[in-house]
Structure formats: C-alpha cells, structure tokens
Motif scaffolding. Structure first.
Motif, PDB file in Angstrom:
ATOM      1  N   LEU A 108       0.799  -1.358   0.164  1.00  0.00           N
ATOM      2  CA  LEU A 108      -0.042   0.117   0.225  1.00  0.00           C
ATOM      3  C   LEU A 108       0.957   1.298  -0.036  1.00  0.00           C
ATOM      4  CD1 LEU A 108      -2.769  -1.042   2.827  1.00  0.00           C
ATOM      5  CD2 LEU A 108      -2.862  -1.233   0.453  1.00  0.00           C
ATOM      6  N   MET A 109       0.959   1.936  -1.016  1.00  0.00           N
ATOM      7  CA  MET A 109       1.738   3.202  -1.245  1.00  0.00           C
ATOM      8  C   MET A 109       0.873   4.357  -1.249  1.00  0.00           C
ATOM      9  SD  MET A 109       4.779   1.681  -1.309  1.00  0.00           S
ATOM     10  CE  MET A 109       5.598   2.936  -1.932  1.00  0.00           C
ATOM     11  N   ARG A 110       0.826   5.179  -0.263  1.00  0.00           N
ATOM     12  CA  ARG A 110      -0.053   6.310  -0.078  1.00  0.00           C
ATOM     13  C   ARG A 110       0.641   7.700  -0.903  1.00  0.00           C
ATOM     14  NH1 ARG A 110      -5.410   7.506   0.909  1.00  0.00           N
ATOM     15  NH2 ARG A 110      -5.809   9.381   1.537  1.00  0.00           N
ATOM     16  N   SER A 111       0.113   8.293  -1.472  1.00  0.00           N
ATOM     17  CA  SER A 111       0.606   9.424  -2.305  1.00  0.00           C
ATOM     18  C   SER A 111       0.069  10.676  -1.984  1.00  0.00           C
ATOM     19  CB  SER A 111       0.277   9.186  -3.784  1.00  0.00           C
ATOM     20  OG  SER A 111       0.960   7.930  -4.451  1.00  0.00           O
ATOM     21  N   SER A 112       0.857  11.771  -2.076  1.00  0.00           N
ATOM     22  CA  SER A 112       0.554  13.190  -1.605  1.00  0.00           C
ATOM     23  C   SER A 112      -0.066  13.997  -2.804  1.00  0.00           C
ATOM     24  CB  SER A 112       1.320  13.856  -0.938  1.00  0.00           C
ATOM     25  OG  SER A 112       2.431  14.161  -1.646  1.00  0.00           O
ATOM     26  N   ILE A 113      -0.732  14.985  -2.556  1.00  0.00           N
ATOM     27  CA  ILE A 113      -1.120  16.140  -3.595  1.00  0.00           C
ATOM     28  C   ILE A 113       0.224  16.604  -4.272  1.00  0.00           C
ATOM     29  CG2 ILE A 113      -2.104  18.000  -4.053  1.00  0.00           C
ATOM     30  CD1 ILE A 113      -3.993  17.678  -1.810  1.00  0.00           C
ATOM     31  N   LYS A 114       1.443  16.734  -3.388  1.00  0.00           N
ATOM     32  CA  LYS A 114       2.557  17.190  -4.158  1.00  0.00           C
ATOM     33  C   LYS A 114       3.374  16.161  -4.766  1.00  0.00           C
ATOM     34  CE  LYS A 114       2.985  20.898  -0.550  1.00  0.00           C
ATOM     35  NZ  LYS A 114       3.736  21.414   0.359  1.00  0.00           N
ATOM     36  N   GLY A 115       2.916  14.915  -4.855  1.00  0.00           N
ATOM     37  CA  GLY A 115       3.647  13.779  -5.536  1.00  0.00           C
ATOM     38  C   GLY A 115       4.601  12.824  -4.685  1.00  0.00           C
ATOM     39  N   GLY A 116       4.489  13.232  -3.419  1.00  0.00           N
ATOM     40  CA  GLY A 116       5.436  12.342  -2.514  1.00  0.00           C
ATOM     41  C   GLY A 116       4.601  10.999  -2.386  1.00  0.00           C
ATOM     42  N   SER A 117       5.385   9.929  -2.147  1.00  0.00           N
ATOM     43  CA  SER A 117       4.800   8.746  -1.751  1.00  0.00           C
ATOM     44  C   SER A 117       5.600   7.860  -0.786  1.00  0.00           C
ATOM     45  CB  SER A 117       4.954   7.960  -3.176  1.00  0.00           C
ATOM     46  OG  SER A 117       4.474   6.609  -3.004  1.00  0.00           O
ATOM     47  N   GLY A 118       4.930   7.050   0.033  1.00  0.00           N
ATOM     48  CA  GLY A 118       5.600   6.458   1.196  1.00  0.00           C
ATOM     49  C   GLY A 118       4.610   5.132   1.258  1.00  0.00           C
ATOM     50  N   MET A 119       5.419   4.186   1.752  1.00  0.00           N
ATOM     51  CA  MET A 119       4.561   2.643   2.035  1.00  0.00           C
ATOM     52  C   MET A 119       3.988   2.835   3.229  1.00  0.00           C
ATOM     53  SD  MET A 119       6.032  -1.116   2.349  1.00  0.00           S
ATOM     54  CE  MET A 119       7.316  -1.078   0.563  1.00  0.00           C
ATOM     55  N   ILE A 120       2.681   2.320   3.632  1.00  0.00           N
ATOM     56  CA  ILE A 120       1.865   2.514   4.507  1.00  0.00           C
ATOM     57  C   ILE A 120       1.986   1.036   5.379  1.00  0.00           C
ATOM     58  CG2 ILE A 120      -0.466   2.638   5.625  1.00  0.00           C
ATOM     59  CD1 ILE A 120      -1.222   4.568   3.459  1.00  0.00           C
TER      60      ILE A 120
END
Length: 237
Positions: A68-80
């Motif tokens: 599960l890779m959550r993405s932000s409005i600014k284009g960032g991404s991180g694994m949940i």
C-alpha cells in the motif's frame, strides 16, 4: 441470482480462516466464478490499483502479497503497509460517495485475485450477514494498519522501528527460534516501509550491528542468528 450469491458466500467461507502455508490456485476459485465474479492475475511489481483511479469493481486478492503506497497531492509517496491476501480492496469506495482510490497498490509477488461487480456485491451486503461481516473485518484491518503506521512514525525511533521490522520479518518467515533469519530487502524498500530516509535506515542498521543484534553482507542482506533473534524478541517495542 441466488446461485451467484451462494458462490460469493462459498468464496468467503473458503478464505475466512486462512491456513498457514496454504496456497490457492485458479482451480480453487473456479467453483465460485460467474458473470459477477471474475478471476484476474497481477504480476509481481505491477499495479493492482493506481492512485486517483475510480474503482468500478471490488477486488479481492486471494493469494499473494502487495504494498500500500500512499501518495500526496505534491507527488510524494510512502509505504503504509505490506499486505497479504486474502484482502479486500475498494470497500470504502463502495459505501461512500467518493469513488476515487488515493493509494497505489503494487503487487510485490504474483497475485491471484477476483473482481466483483459493485452492484452485485452491495446487494449481497444488504442480504447476507457473512458478506457484511467480511467487509467490516477488512475495513478494521485497514484502520488498524493505519493507526499502527501513524503511531510508529510519531512515537518510535528509527532503531525501534527497525527492530519491529526485523521481528515482523521473522514472524512472517515462520517464527522459528532455532533457525537463522535472512532479510534480502533493498534499503530503499525498508526506508519506504518505515517512513524514513535511506541514510536513517543505514544509521539504524549500524547501531544494531554495533549492538551485536545483526550482521550484513556486501549485497545488503541482513542476517540474524537464533540467539540474535531471541535478543530482538526481548527488545522489540
């Protein structure tokens, strides 16, 4: 449509109590397929769902592992979280007005899944308690993963989270105290899963090496002896 509902219930009963080591195949799914329930495969490292995708079907990953890779409005991404089937995807989008999925779901192994027609599934939720209960279980697991992820980011150090990560890898490998553990993950994957930078991961690994809790190879593999695992189990926060 009674027969189709019975097939859905049969599928849910087959997976509701996963047996350790049990592997499902397309042959296992065949009795439960119909015009509303269709089988699909996802290859390793391929997307199951893309961020901002509008879901038109419920996805039930029966076999396999995904991230599960959550993405932000600014284009960032991180694994949940890293998740293993059986697991539903798209339940919140089914019962809310917002049908957009805000995470990237990437297969980290070959996955076997079914897609279920949304209207059919919604009707089944209203008519059959076992279907609704399966949805509640799925959403509860997702909430628990999110709470755990937020808590660890806010209240635990990188060293503590790395200990937790190693302990979880040991549990996933079978939790055998008499066998060594080898973790063959790239530093980028570990950093993403812990929500920190690669440099932070490397620093935490060095701390664990200095404490005699792990050893590493030049290729990046992390090794723990049975004695080191026992010490990690005692220290795991």
């Amino acid at each position: 449509m009674t027969m189709e509902f019975q097939q859905l219930l049969g599928l849910l009963r087959m997976i509701e109590r996963p047996v350790p080591g049990r592997k499902y195949s397309s042959k296992d799914l065949q009795p439960y397929l119909n015009q509303y329930i269709t089988m699909v495969r996802y290859a390793k490292e391929k997307p199951i769902i893309m961020c901002n995708q509008i879901l038109t079907k419920i996805i039930l990953v029966v076999e396999g592992e995904f991230c599960l890779m959550r993405s932000s409005i600014k284009g960032g991404s991180g694994m949940i979280a890293r998740v293993w089937g059986p697991e539903f995807l798209g339940i919140p989008q089914l019962v809310t007005a917002d049908k957009v999925f805000y995470s990237n779901i990437i297969a980290s192994s070959n996955c076997l899944a079914v897609k279920i027609d949304c209207d059919f599934f919604l009707e089944a939720m209203h008519k059959y308690a076992p279907v609704s209960f399966a949805c509640v279980e799925s959403m509860s697991r997702a909430m628990d993963r999110n709470y755990t992820h937020i808590e660890r980011l806010n209240f635990f150090s990188a060293r503590e989270n790395l200990l937790y990560y190693i302990h979880r890898k040991w549990t996933e490998a079978g939790a055998n105290e008499n066998e060594p553990l080898c973790i063959a993950e790239k530093r980028t994957v570990i950093a993403s899963e812990l929500g920190v930078t690669i440099r932070t991961v490397c620093r935490a690994l060095s701390e664990l090496k200095d404490a005699g809790l792990i050893t590493t190879e030049n290729n990046g593999n992390i090794h723990c002896t049975p004695e080191q695992i026992r010490r990690i189990c005692e220290l795991n926060p």
